[in-house]
Design a protein around this motif. Structure first.
Motif, PDB file in Angstrom:
ATOM      1  N   ILE A 259      71.752  42.381 -23.449  1.00  0.00           N
ATOM      2  CA  ILE A 259      71.199  41.195 -24.091  1.00  0.00           C
ATOM      3  C   ILE A 259      69.979  41.618 -24.900  1.00  0.00           C
ATOM      4  CG2 ILE A 259      70.235  38.890 -23.758  1.00  0.00           C
ATOM      5  CD1 ILE A 259      71.646  38.810 -21.046  1.00  0.00           C
ATOM      6  N   TYR A 260      69.963  41.312 -26.185  1.00  0.00           N
ATOM      7  CA  TYR A 260      68.907  41.761 -27.071  1.00  0.00           C
ATOM      8  C   TYR A 260      68.318  40.592 -27.850  1.00  0.00           C
ATOM      9  CZ  TYR A 260      70.920  46.287 -25.978  1.00  0.00           C
ATOM     10  OH  TYR A 260      71.385  47.394 -25.301  1.00  0.00           O
ATOM     11  N   TRP A 261      67.041  40.710 -28.123  1.00  0.00           N
ATOM     12  CA  TRP A 261      66.316  39.689 -28.874  1.00  0.00           C
ATOM     13  C   TRP A 261      65.829  40.301 -30.175  1.00  0.00           C
ATOM     14  CZ3 TRP A 261      60.780  37.689 -27.402  1.00  0.00           C
ATOM     15  CH2 TRP A 261      60.415  36.654 -28.270  1.00  0.00           C
ATOM     16  N   LEU A 262      66.175  39.670 -31.287  1.00  0.00           N
ATOM     17  CA  LEU A 262      65.751  40.111 -32.610  1.00  0.00           C
ATOM     18  C   LEU A 262      64.687  39.145 -33.128  1.00  0.00           C
ATOM     19  CD1 LEU A 262      66.161  42.066 -35.029  1.00  0.00           C
ATOM     20  CD2 LEU A 262      67.870  40.447 -35.888  1.00  0.00           C
ATOM     21  N   LYS A 263      63.472  39.656 -33.318  1.00  0.00           N
ATOM     22  CA  LYS A 263      62.359  38.834 -33.779  1.00  0.00           C
ATOM     23  C   LYS A 263      62.160  39.012 -35.289  1.00  0.00           C
ATOM     24  CE  LYS A 263      58.705  38.705 -31.099  1.00  0.00           C
ATOM     25  NZ  LYS A 263      57.532  39.130 -30.290  1.00  0.00           N
ATOM     26  N   GLY A 264      61.394  38.075 -35.832  1.00  0.00           N
ATOM     27  CA  GLY A 264      61.087  38.165 -37.257  1.00  0.00           C
ATOM     28  C   GLY A 264      60.871  36.793 -37.837  1.00  0.00           C
ATOM     29  N   GLY A 265      59.918  36.673 -38.727  1.00  0.00           N
ATOM     30  CA  GLY A 265      59.622  35.382 -39.329  1.00  0.00           C
ATOM     31  C   GLY A 265      60.679  34.969 -40.346  1.00  0.00           C
ATOM     32  N   ASN A 266      60.513  33.778 -40.882  1.00  0.00           N
ATOM     33  CA  ASN A 266      61.438  33.281 -41.902  1.00  0.00           C
ATOM     34  C   ASN A 266      61.428  34.206 -43.114  1.00  0.00           C
ATOM     35  OD1 ASN A 266      62.150  31.012 -40.406  1.00  0.00           O
ATOM     36  ND2 ASN A 266      60.480  29.784 -41.233  1.00  0.00           N
ATOM     37  N   GLY A 267      62.626  34.502 -43.605  1.00  0.00           N
ATOM     38  CA  GLY A 267      62.734  35.327 -44.807  1.00  0.00           C
ATOM     39  C   GLY A 267      62.683  36.818 -44.574  1.00  0.00           C
ATOM     40  N   THR A 268      62.656  37.240 -43.296  1.00  0.00           N
ATOM     41  CA  THR A 268      62.595  38.676 -43.021  1.00  0.00           C
ATOM     42  C   THR A 268      63.965  39.340 -43.028  1.00  0.00           C
ATOM     43  OG1 THR A 268      62.641  38.239 -40.641  1.00  0.00           O
ATOM     44  CG2 THR A 268      60.468  38.478 -41.665  1.00  0.00           C
ATOM     45  N   GLY A 269      65.033  38.540 -42.962  1.00  0.00           N
ATOM     46  CA  GLY A 269      66.370  39.122 -43.044  1.00  0.00           C
ATOM     47  C   GLY A 269      67.191  39.014 -41.780  1.00  0.00           C
TER      48      GLY A 269
ATOM     49  N   ASP B 280      67.549  43.527 -22.496  1.00  0.00           N
ATOM     50  CA  ASP B 280      67.735  44.981 -22.512  1.00  0.00           C
ATOM     51  C   ASP B 280      67.023  45.635 -23.685  1.00  0.00           C
ATOM     52  OD1 ASP B 280      69.807  45.583 -20.285  1.00  0.00           O
ATOM     53  OD2 ASP B 280      70.621  43.827 -21.316  1.00  0.00           O
ATOM     54  N   GLY B 281      66.493  44.806 -24.586  1.00  0.00           N
ATOM     55  CA  GLY B 281      65.749  45.353 -25.713  1.00  0.00           C
ATOM     56  C   GLY B 281      65.266  44.251 -26.625  1.00  0.00           C
ATOM     57  N   VAL B 282      64.130  44.516 -27.275  1.00  0.00           N
ATOM     58  CA  VAL B 282      63.572  43.578 -28.248  1.00  0.00           C
ATOM     59  C   VAL B 282      63.351  44.331 -29.548  1.00  0.00           C
ATOM     60  CG1 VAL B 282      61.689  41.998 -28.793  1.00  0.00           C
ATOM     61  CG2 VAL B 282      62.431  42.275 -26.416  1.00  0.00           C
ATOM     62  N   PHE B 283      63.823  43.748 -30.637  1.00  0.00           N
ATOM     63  CA  PHE B 283      63.699  44.364 -31.952  1.00  0.00           C
ATOM     64  C   PHE B 283      63.035  43.397 -32.916  1.00  0.00           C
ATOM     65  CE2 PHE B 283      67.327  46.283 -29.856  1.00  0.00           C
ATOM     66  CZ  PHE B 283      67.163  47.644 -30.095  1.00  0.00           C
ATOM     67  N   GLN B 284      62.529  43.956 -33.993  1.00  0.00           N
ATOM     68  CA  GLN B 284      61.925  43.141 -35.037  1.00  0.00           C
ATOM     69  C   GLN B 284      62.287  43.714 -36.393  1.00  0.00           C
ATOM     70  OE1 GLN B 284      57.677  42.719 -34.704  1.00  0.00           O
ATOM     71  NE2 GLN B 284      57.549  41.194 -36.334  1.00  0.00           N
ATOM     72  N   ILE B 285      62.525  42.823 -37.351  1.00  0.00           N
ATOM     73  CA  ILE B 285      62.726  43.272 -38.728  1.00  0.00           C
ATOM     74  C   ILE B 285      61.376  43.286 -39.406  1.00  0.00           C
ATOM     75  CG2 ILE B 285      63.791  42.766 -40.947  1.00  0.00           C
ATOM     76  CD1 ILE B 285      66.135  41.555 -39.506  1.00  0.00           C
ATOM     77  N   LEU B 286      60.978  44.452 -39.886  1.00  0.00           N
ATOM     78  CA  LEU B 286      59.683  44.624 -40.517  1.00  0.00           C
ATOM     79  C   LEU B 286      59.840  45.547 -41.720  1.00  0.00           C
ATOM     80  CD1 LEU B 286      56.642  43.936 -40.146  1.00  0.00           C
ATOM     81  CD2 LEU B 286      56.410  46.099 -38.899  1.00  0.00           C
ATOM     82  N   ASP B 287      59.464  45.038 -42.880  1.00  0.00           N
ATOM     83  CA  ASP B 287      59.594  45.831 -44.119  1.00  0.00           C
ATOM     84  C   ASP B 287      61.004  46.350 -44.319  1.00  0.00           C
ATOM     85  OD1 ASP B 287      56.894  45.435 -44.683  1.00  0.00           O
ATOM     86  OD2 ASP B 287      56.297  47.232 -43.572  1.00  0.00           O
TER      87      ASP B 287
ATOM     88  N   GLN C 166      63.257  47.035 -42.294  1.00  0.00           N
ATOM     89  CA  GLN C 166      63.733  47.935 -41.259  1.00  0.00           C
ATOM     90  C   GLN C 166      63.865  47.202 -39.930  1.00  0.00           C
ATOM     91  OE1 GLN C 166      63.837  51.624 -41.763  1.00  0.00           O
ATOM     92  NE2 GLN C 166      63.585  51.154 -43.939  1.00  0.00           N
ATOM     93  N   VAL C 167      64.786  47.664 -39.085  1.00  0.00           N
ATOM     94  CA  VAL C 167      64.903  47.144 -37.722  1.00  0.00           C
ATOM     95  C   VAL C 167      64.197  48.129 -36.799  1.00  0.00           C
ATOM     96  CG1 VAL C 167      66.436  46.376 -35.897  1.00  0.00           C
ATOM     97  CG2 VAL C 167      67.123  46.089 -38.274  1.00  0.00           C
ATOM     98  N   ILE C 168      63.116  47.651 -36.134  1.00  0.00           N
ATOM     99  CA  ILE C 168      62.351  48.521 -35.269  1.00  0.00           C
ATOM    100  C   ILE C 168      62.391  47.987 -33.840  1.00  0.00           C
ATOM    101  CG2 ILE C 168      60.838  49.290 -37.121  1.00  0.00           C
ATOM    102  CD1 ILE C 168      58.711  47.373 -36.013  1.00  0.00           C
ATOM    103  N   GLN C 169      62.298  48.883 -32.868  1.00  0.00           N
ATOM    104  CA  GLN C 169      62.284  48.488 -31.466  1.00  0.00           C
ATOM    105  C   GLN C 169      60.846  48.277 -31.016  1.00  0.00           C
ATOM    106  OE1 GLN C 169      64.583  50.940 -28.851  1.00  0.00           O
ATOM    107  NE2 GLN C 169      64.488  49.455 -27.184  1.00  0.00           N
ATOM    108  N   LEU C 170      60.618  47.191 -30.283  1.00  0.00           N
ATOM    109  CA  LEU C 170      59.276  46.871 -29.793  1.00  0.00           C
ATOM    110  C   LEU C 170      59.090  47.344 -28.352  1.00  0.00           C
ATOM    111  CD1 LEU C 170      58.899  43.264 -31.246  1.00  0.00           C
ATOM    112  CD2 LEU C 170      58.136  45.430 -32.243  1.00  0.00           C
TER     113      LEU C 170
END
Length: 208
Positions: free
Chosen positions: A28-38, A195-202, A204-208
């Motif tokens: 189970i994974y959570w993808l974070k990111g504000g509006n418009g990040t992709g 099992d993991g948290v990720f974020q879209i930043l610039d 890219q998909v990065i692991q937090l």
């Protein structure tokens, strides 16, 4: 389980995503990111809904080489589902039952679980935003897939429905199913064991 490589997506001259590799195993994974990040764009790429550059594989199935088989193993629930307003809830569900070759009993149980059975013979245009969201979640869980992608699944539904959704996700995860969730609300390990948290930043998909 899921692997993406050399992903690039543009809308006209606007580049939304550009990364070399992102992989997740079962879980189970959570993808974070504000509006418009992709986030929604990435979800649509993974579910085979929009064109893109790069490669996506799920359990050895390549999206480009075997798109029909690939899509049959993924269920995607959009953040703001849009269905024809003149269609009845039951008619939409029947479509999902047929395309996913699902059992009627499973669907009846889902409708009862989310307390939607009394409203399925009403047209979707008469639904509140919460009812529409619950209908989309019912459709998402119809059939038997490997990966569930739920974009903002908690918006517009009440606390009771959220708790039911968490419970359903846990049950499916115990069966070996995987989830990628996005949510503006915090998802704590008290609600789901992530099992993991990720974020879209610039882009890219990065692991937090």
């Amino acid at each position: 389980m899921l692997s993406t490589t050399n992903i690039n997506k543009k809308y006209g001259s606007h580049e939304v995503l550009n990364f070399n590799e992102w992989k997740i195993d079962e879980g189970i994974y959570w993808l974070k990111g504000g509006n418009g990040t992709g986030k929604s764009t990435l979800f649509r790429i993974i579910s085979g809904q929009i064109p893109f550059k790069g490669e996506v594989n799920l359990n050895g199935i390549n999206l480009r080489k075997d798109p029909i088989k690939f899509r049959s193993r993924i269920s995607f629930a959009e953040a703001e589902p849009q269905y024809p307003t003149f269609v009845k809830g039951r008619e939409l569900i029947d479509f999902y039952i047929e395309t996913r070759e699902a059992q009627r009993k499973q669907v009846d149980e889902l409708a009862d679980y989310f307390e939607m059975t009394p409203f399925l013979d009403n047209t979707i245009g008469s639904y509140s935003s919460g009812m529409l969201k619950k209908l989309s979640l019912i459709c998402a869980f119809i059939g038997n897939v490997d990966l569930y992608i739920l974009d903002e699944p908690l918006i517009t539904i009440d606390i009771s429905s959220s708790d039911k959704l968490y419970k359903l996700i846990k049950e499916k995860a115990l069966q070996g199913k995987s989830f990628i969730l996005s949510s503006h609300q915090e998802v704590s390990n008290d609600q789901l064991e992530l099992d993991g948290v990720f974020q879209i930043l610039d882009k890219q998909v990065i692991q937090l």
